[in-house]
Design an enzyme around this catalytic site. Sequence first.
Site, PDB file in Angstrom:
ATOM      1  N   GLU A 198      75.920  31.873  24.424  1.00 46.84           N
ATOM      2  CA  GLU A 198      77.428  31.928  23.902  1.00 46.84           C
ATOM      3  C   GLU A 198      78.340  31.638  24.298  1.00 46.84           C
ATOM      4  O   GLU A 198      79.550  31.688  23.631  1.00 46.84           O
ATOM      5  CB  GLU A 198      77.341  33.547  24.756  1.00 46.84           C
ATOM      6  CG  GLU A 198      76.373  34.911  23.884  1.00 46.84           C
ATOM      7  CD  GLU A 198      76.902  36.219  25.088  1.00 46.84           C
ATOM      8  OE1 GLU A 198      77.605  36.484  25.201  1.00 46.84           O
ATOM      9  OE2 GLU A 198      76.282  36.535  24.857  1.00 46.84           O
ATOM     10  N   ASP A 239      68.852  29.295  42.941  1.00 40.03           N
ATOM     11  CA  ASP A 239      68.134  29.848  43.910  1.00 40.03           C
ATOM     12  C   ASP A 239      67.257  30.045  44.417  1.00 40.03           C
ATOM     13  O   ASP A 239      66.349  31.721  43.975  1.00 40.03           O
ATOM     14  CB  ASP A 239      69.595  30.226  45.523  1.00 40.03           C
ATOM     15  CG  ASP A 239      69.345  30.221  47.003  1.00 40.03           C
ATOM     16  OD1 ASP A 239      68.693  29.213  47.525  1.00 40.03           O
ATOM     17  OD2 ASP A 239      68.080  31.571  47.489  1.00 40.03           O
TER      18      ASP A 239
HETATM   19  C1  NOJ Z   1      66.909  27.884  49.013  1.00 37.51           C
HETATM   20  C2  NOJ Z   1      68.521  27.261  49.773  1.00 37.51           C
HETATM   21  O1  NOJ Z   1      68.258  25.873  49.840  1.00 37.51           O
HETATM   22  C3  NOJ Z   1      68.135  27.416  51.109  1.00 37.51           C
HETATM   23  O2  NOJ Z   1      69.014  26.148  51.605  1.00 37.51           O
HETATM   24  C4  NOJ Z   1      67.911  28.704  51.710  1.00 37.51           C
HETATM   25  O3  NOJ Z   1      67.897  29.473  53.417  1.00 37.51           O
HETATM   26  C5  NOJ Z   1      66.927  29.987  50.955  1.00 37.51           C
HETATM   27  N1  NOJ Z   1      67.010  29.203  49.531  1.00 37.51           N
HETATM   28  C6  NOJ Z   1      67.102  30.378  51.080  1.00 37.51           C
HETATM   29  O4  NOJ Z   1      68.994  31.258  50.232  1.00 37.51           O
END
Ligand code: NOJ
Length: 558
Positions: A263, A214
């Site tokens: 790994e 993310d």
């Molecule tokens: C990207 C994620 O796809 C989204 O849903 C989220 O709100 C933000 N990052 C924050 O984590």
Amino acid sequence: MSGANSEVATHWWRDAVIYQIYPRSWADADGDGVGDLPGITARLDHLAALGVDALWISPFYTSPQNDAGYDVADYRDVDPLFGTLADADALLDKAHRLGLRVIVDLVPNHSSSEHAWFQAALASPPGSPERARYLFRDGRGERGDEPPNNWQSLFGGPAWERIIEADGTPGQWYLHLFDVSQPDFDWSNPEVGDEMESVIRFWLDRGVDGFRIDVAHGLVKAAGLPDEDHSLDRHLSRTDLMPMWDRDEVHDVYRRWRNVVEEYDGDRVLVGEAWVTPAERLARYVRADELHQTFNFDYLMTPWLAPDQRAAITASLAATASVGAPTTWVLSNHDVVRHATRLGYPQRPGPVSAPGIGAADPQPDRLLGVRRARAATMVMLALPGSAYLYQGEELGLPDATELPDEARQDPTFARTGGRELGRDGCRVPIPWEGASPGCGFGPSASTWLPQPKVYAELAVDRQQGAADSTLELYRALLALRHDWSLGQGVLSWPEELADDAEVLRFTVTTPRGAVAVLANVGSDGVRIPNAARVLASSAELGQDGTVPRDVTVWLSND
Ligand code: NOJ
């Protein structure tokens, strides 16, 4: 000519089709109206029958759910809403028995404010090691009552929140690029990197096949946290001109993680969610010793217009070829309006911006949207590289575009005072059985977001076995893609149609033969070359055998 080649296709992820599950909206086993891990396990046969290679599951970790799980309070446990660690093990086990790999989400940019580290930071004084895991700063102004810099949260409002210190006085501020309950970690503190590596090992040891990372471009912030130049457009200009995105130092993190996953056996994969432009900067994330893939958001934001499609495909292939990585393709996910809805609006040149849609907005032409979505999907699934599908697109689901305000749960809605409607429209629970309450989402009628009426007729059981259904089209396309090894192909554009404004035409050559893809993006009817056999078509051909507008065909001369 550009694309993958067969020497490197031994890595499963180079041409994989990966299906995204948004766990709260896929299948509910316990009847509380929210999807869960046992619900996913019970429905995995759907994915095996669809013919995908892997699934990616959005976060299911312990979380107050202020951002639907992208606010993690404990990275090593499952939220009771979704089940238990034993349920995660059972899911992995069944998926692997079905030949499906499982990618889990990793949220390393920020934690939940309920994470033990953040709670310890609040309870500790300024300058303490506990505070140093996050980005706490003194405020500006004489009394420190102005935010430390001018950064804005992506969910609206300032990216800083002031805390009350243990002695009851207003104190320091902390950075949160997203919701106020999602404090950003300080990645210049080695403790943060060590902790995240340990989390990665925890899940690798349990048997996951990889991670979707993310906000992969956001972990490291510019030293000194300087003000942002607000004259720059966040997403469309050079991302690295902004102090919170795409810092060079972030690549050290991915080199370290690549070593960790290597790994382990099983060819595990790291996929970055990096909203980085231009494509050359994005390609740096997939250099040979970093991530395996990043999402291709430039492609997702490309309108259904032949010149734009051609340019996006060419640029994407070139950018990843420059570092030897596979190109990826994606049309929908849990953060954007579904492509069946986006494409139901008039198409204009340039990147598509698709904020949430509400009842007061112009409504899409649903049938046109799904017709174009099927055609666009047929372009995508023929392209060399790896493709990502978002749950429900195989049913041609539209967004819920008339959700009542009271139902909205995306923090964006509240943080912008309703100015931005947010992403709930694409997160509505999946319809499995048209005649059941809640369209068979779970054993009760309850669904955490209301389903639009049309979802009943689009349910899985209504489409199963129906020759012209979107579900059967996806199944057929995935089978053909596999049989022809299209993901390992090499793409070429025929010279005579190189600049055609209405027809998109390319050939994908694989060890098995050549497949020509012809998409009629804007003309009345396009003739199919003599002798070509139609392998698949996104809708019926015209009576004269031509390809009608907004239809794609796959052709073979063999
Ligand atoms: C990207 C994620 O796809 C989204 O849903 C989220 O709100 C933000 N990052 C924050 O984590």
